[in-house]
Design an enzyme around this catalytic site. Structure first.
Site, PDB file in Angstrom:
ATOM      1  N   VAL A   1      10.910   3.729   6.356  1.00 25.87           N
ATOM      2  CA  VAL A   1       8.883   3.619   6.267  1.00 25.87           C
ATOM      3  C   VAL A   1       9.188   2.756   7.379  1.00 25.87           C
ATOM      4  O   VAL A   1       7.725   3.000   8.428  1.00 25.87           O
ATOM      5  CB  VAL A   1       8.448   3.948   4.881  1.00 25.87           C
ATOM      6  CG1 VAL A   1       7.440   4.002   5.193  1.00 25.87           C
ATOM      7  CG2 VAL A   1       9.013   4.904   3.969  1.00 25.87           C
ATOM      8  N   SER A   2       9.444   1.113   7.710  1.00 19.22           N
ATOM      9  CA  SER A   2       8.760   0.445   7.492  1.00 19.22           C
ATOM     10  C   SER A   2       8.537   0.585   9.620  1.00 19.22           C
ATOM     11  O   SER A   2       9.956   1.083   9.851  1.00 19.22           O
ATOM     12  CB  SER A   2       9.395  -0.748   7.891  1.00 19.22           C
ATOM     13  OG  SER A   2       9.744  -1.055   6.232  1.00 19.22           O
TER      14      SER A   2
ATOM     15  N   ARG B   1      -0.642  15.784   9.375  1.00 19.83           N
ATOM     16  CA  ARG B   1      -2.380  14.893  10.233  1.00 19.83           C
ATOM     17  C   ARG B   1      -2.491  16.249  10.773  1.00 19.83           C
ATOM     18  O   ARG B   1      -3.125  16.588  10.853  1.00 19.83           O
ATOM     19  CB  ARG B   1      -1.382  13.945  10.986  1.00 19.83           C
ATOM     20  CG  ARG B   1      -1.616  12.574  10.113  1.00 19.83           C
ATOM     21  CD  ARG B   1      -1.335  10.895  10.243  1.00 19.83           C
ATOM     22  NE  ARG B   1      -1.302   9.957   9.156  1.00 19.83           N
ATOM     23  CZ  ARG B   1      -0.967   8.911   9.684  1.00 19.83           C
ATOM     24  NH1 ARG B   1      -0.807   8.828  10.588  1.00 19.83           N
ATOM     25  NH2 ARG B   1      -0.950   7.578   8.551  1.00 19.83           N
TER      26      ARG B   1
ATOM     27  N   ALA C   1       1.082  -0.899  -0.033  1.00 21.70           N
ATOM     28  CA  ALA C   1       0.244   0.010   0.666  1.00 21.70           C
ATOM     29  C   ALA C   1       1.120   1.190   0.233  1.00 21.70           C
ATOM     30  O   ALA C   1       0.646   2.053  -1.185  1.00 21.70           O
ATOM     31  CB  ALA C   1      -0.802  -0.233   1.494  1.00 21.70           C
ATOM     32  N   VAL C   2       2.038   1.365   0.634  1.00 19.43           N
ATOM     33  CA  VAL C   2       2.509   2.430   1.080  1.00 19.43           C
ATOM     34  C   VAL C   2       3.241   2.678   0.273  1.00 19.43           C
ATOM     35  O   VAL C   2       4.045   3.769  -0.685  1.00 19.43           O
ATOM     36  CB  VAL C   2       3.286   2.561   2.236  1.00 19.43           C
ATOM     37  CG1 VAL C   2       4.566   3.898   2.980  1.00 19.43           C
ATOM     38  CG2 VAL C   2       2.076   2.571   3.182  1.00 19.43           C
TER      39      VAL C   2
ATOM     40  N   HIS D   1       7.928   8.821  16.257  1.00 26.27           N
ATOM     41  CA  HIS D   1       6.657   8.279  15.156  1.00 26.27           C
ATOM     42  C   HIS D   1       6.349   7.704  16.236  1.00 26.27           C
ATOM     43  O   HIS D   1       6.203   6.357  15.193  1.00 26.27           O
ATOM     44  CB  HIS D   1       7.050   7.778  14.438  1.00 26.27           C
ATOM     45  CG  HIS D   1       6.356   7.664  12.854  1.00 26.27           C
ATOM     46  ND1 HIS D   1       5.185   8.258  12.692  1.00 26.27           N
ATOM     47  CD2 HIS D   1       6.012   6.226  12.746  1.00 26.27           C
ATOM     48  CE1 HIS D   1       4.195   7.554  12.081  1.00 26.27           C
ATOM     49  NE2 HIS D   1       5.207   6.527  11.894  1.00 26.27           N
TER      50      HIS D   1
ATOM     51  N   ARG E   1       2.928   0.602  16.514  1.00 24.06           N
ATOM     52  CA  ARG E   1       4.296   0.153  15.977  1.00 24.06           C
ATOM     53  C   ARG E   1       4.839  -0.380  16.604  1.00 24.06           C
ATOM     54  O   ARG E   1       5.621  -1.415  15.673  1.00 24.06           O
ATOM     55  CB  ARG E   1       4.442   1.680  16.109  1.00 24.06           C
ATOM     56  CG  ARG E   1       2.986   2.679  15.157  1.00 24.06           C
ATOM     57  CD  ARG E   1       3.797   3.839  14.529  1.00 24.06           C
ATOM     58  NE  ARG E   1       2.809   4.117  13.760  1.00 24.06           N
ATOM     59  CZ  ARG E   1       2.013   5.310  14.505  1.00 24.06           C
ATOM     60  NH1 ARG E   1       1.931   5.493  15.796  1.00 24.06           N
ATOM     61  NH2 ARG E   1       1.149   6.499  13.051  1.00 24.06           N
TER      62      ARG E   1
ATOM     63  N   ASP F   1       3.374  12.634  10.022  1.00 25.05           N
ATOM     64  CA  ASP F   1       2.905  13.406  11.268  1.00 25.05           C
ATOM     65  C   ASP F   1       1.789  15.232  11.485  1.00 25.05           C
ATOM     66  O   ASP F   1       1.000  15.127  11.684  1.00 25.05           O
ATOM     67  CB  ASP F   1       3.279  13.506  12.494  1.00 25.05           C
ATOM     68  CG  ASP F   1       3.581  11.747  12.656  1.00 25.05           C
ATOM     69  OD1 ASP F   1       2.589  10.877  11.876  1.00 25.05           O
ATOM     70  OD2 ASP F   1       5.110  11.024  13.222  1.00 25.05           O
TER      71      ASP F   1
END
Ligand code: NAI
Length: 308
Positions: free
Chosen positions: A118-119, A151, A10-11, A175, A88, A148
């Site tokens: 990113v993972s 957002r 997806a990402v 994060h 996470r 973040d």
């Protein structure tokens, strides 16, 4: 400019799409372990080229790193995402092994690449790349704060009843739901502090909603989000590829900055052709310093779970 994106999920696919649409890279290689998956995503994306008007060439490969050779930038999105109710940090067991193998294969074929991690848990995965490769710190960048902050701006605009283009704000720190530090004091609407427009309580709610931004979406979608993560990664890739010298909060190895050492955590950095060209130290209030220190403790606790 050649960009590799490992993980065509997806990402990874969203990130490849945004990079292509912005049309600054000559080539994007998608790589995945799932047979045919990256090839399929690449072909589907290439069939949007005439519709979206880009010339970036997107190719896919099943785990053949020779196709990634000579990449200038490599993005690691391979690994499992969280499901509703998960943190996470719970992903570390599976993702650490994946990130370690992937980063070493990438560097073997692209020794000069700048790596964007990113993972999740992203700060710890970024630290893992530092610990297991000999890349200089400017070439290892963790993406979390850019997302973040996006957002945060979304929630600020909502609270202010303002267009998102009118607001600015930044999230630093780890994060994670608990570790993010939205800098409400420094958030502005067209250069006016947002505290001029909304109450402290409303601003605290904005910060709280920002911190659970990912969890809220995971609850709605059944898996973690991809559009904003992909767009955030593409922003970092573009800043590096086009030598923009833009400031983004990114996870970076701190060596005394903000009074922190031996961890990767979100701090404002200048991104340009050399990756992280400068870590920007801004003056924090005592309360912000305390929140960042607490966030750092959380990241270090997760780093302690790594088998180095
Ligand atoms: P996904 O499951 O859609 O895609 C992951 C892909 O990685 C899959 O296609 C899988 O086959 C592939 N993969 C697994 N092991 C691999 C290996 N060894 N080599 C190459 N490919 C491999 O997951 P999604 O939603 O794309 O998320 C990816 C990661 O990004 C997750 O860990 C997630 O938590 C994280 N994430 C991080 C964000 C951030 O702000 N840092 C934001 C959103 C997601």
């Amino acid at each position: 400019m050649k960009v590799t994106v490992v993980g065509a999920g997806a990402v990874g696919a969203s990130c490849a799409e945004y990079i292509a649409i912005k049309d600054f890279a000559s080539e994007v290689v998608l790589l995945d372990i799932k047979e045919g998956y990256a090839e399929g995503k690449a072909m589907d994306l290439m069939q949007t080229a005439s519709l979206n008007g880009f010339d970036t060439k997107i190719t896919g490969t099943t785990n053949d790193y020779s196709k990634t050779a000579g990449s200038d930038i490599a993005v690691i999105t391979s690994g499992i995402p969280r499901k509703p109710g998960m943190t996470r940090e719970e992903l570390i067991g599976i993702n650490a092994g994946i990130v370690k193998t992937v980063s070493s294969s990438l560097i073997e074929h692209s020794p000069n690449a700048i790596i964007i991690v990113v993972s999740n848990p992203m700060d710890t995965m970024t630290y893992l790349v530092h610990k297991t490769t000999d890349l200089p710190k400017n070439r290892i960048i963790g993406m979390g704060g850019a997302l973040d902050s996006a957002r945060f701006k979304y929630r600020l605009a909502e609270a202010l009843g303002a267009p998102i283009s009118d607001v600015d704000g930044m999230v630093i720190g780890g994060h994670s739901d608990k570790g993010m530090v939205p800098l409400t004091r420094l958030a502005t609407r067209n250069s006016v502090p947002v505290s001029e427009f909304i109450s402290d309580e409303r601003l605290e709610q904005v910060a709280a909603d920002t911190k659970v931004g990912g969890a809220t979406l995971t609850g709605l979608l059944g898996t973690s989000a991809w559009y904003a993560p992909g767009a955030a990664v593409s922003g970092l890739v573009q800043a590096i590829a086009c030598d923009q010298k833009k400031i983004f909060p990114c996870s970076t190895l701190l060596e005394g900055e903000y009074g922190l050492n031996d961890l990767c955590i979100g701090a404002p950095v200048v991104l340009g052709r050399n990756g992280i060209e400068k870590i920007v130290e801004i003056e924090l209030s005592d309360a912000e310093k305390a929140k960042l220190a607490e966030s750092a403790e959380g990241v270090k606790k997760t780093n302690g779970l790594l088998e180095l």
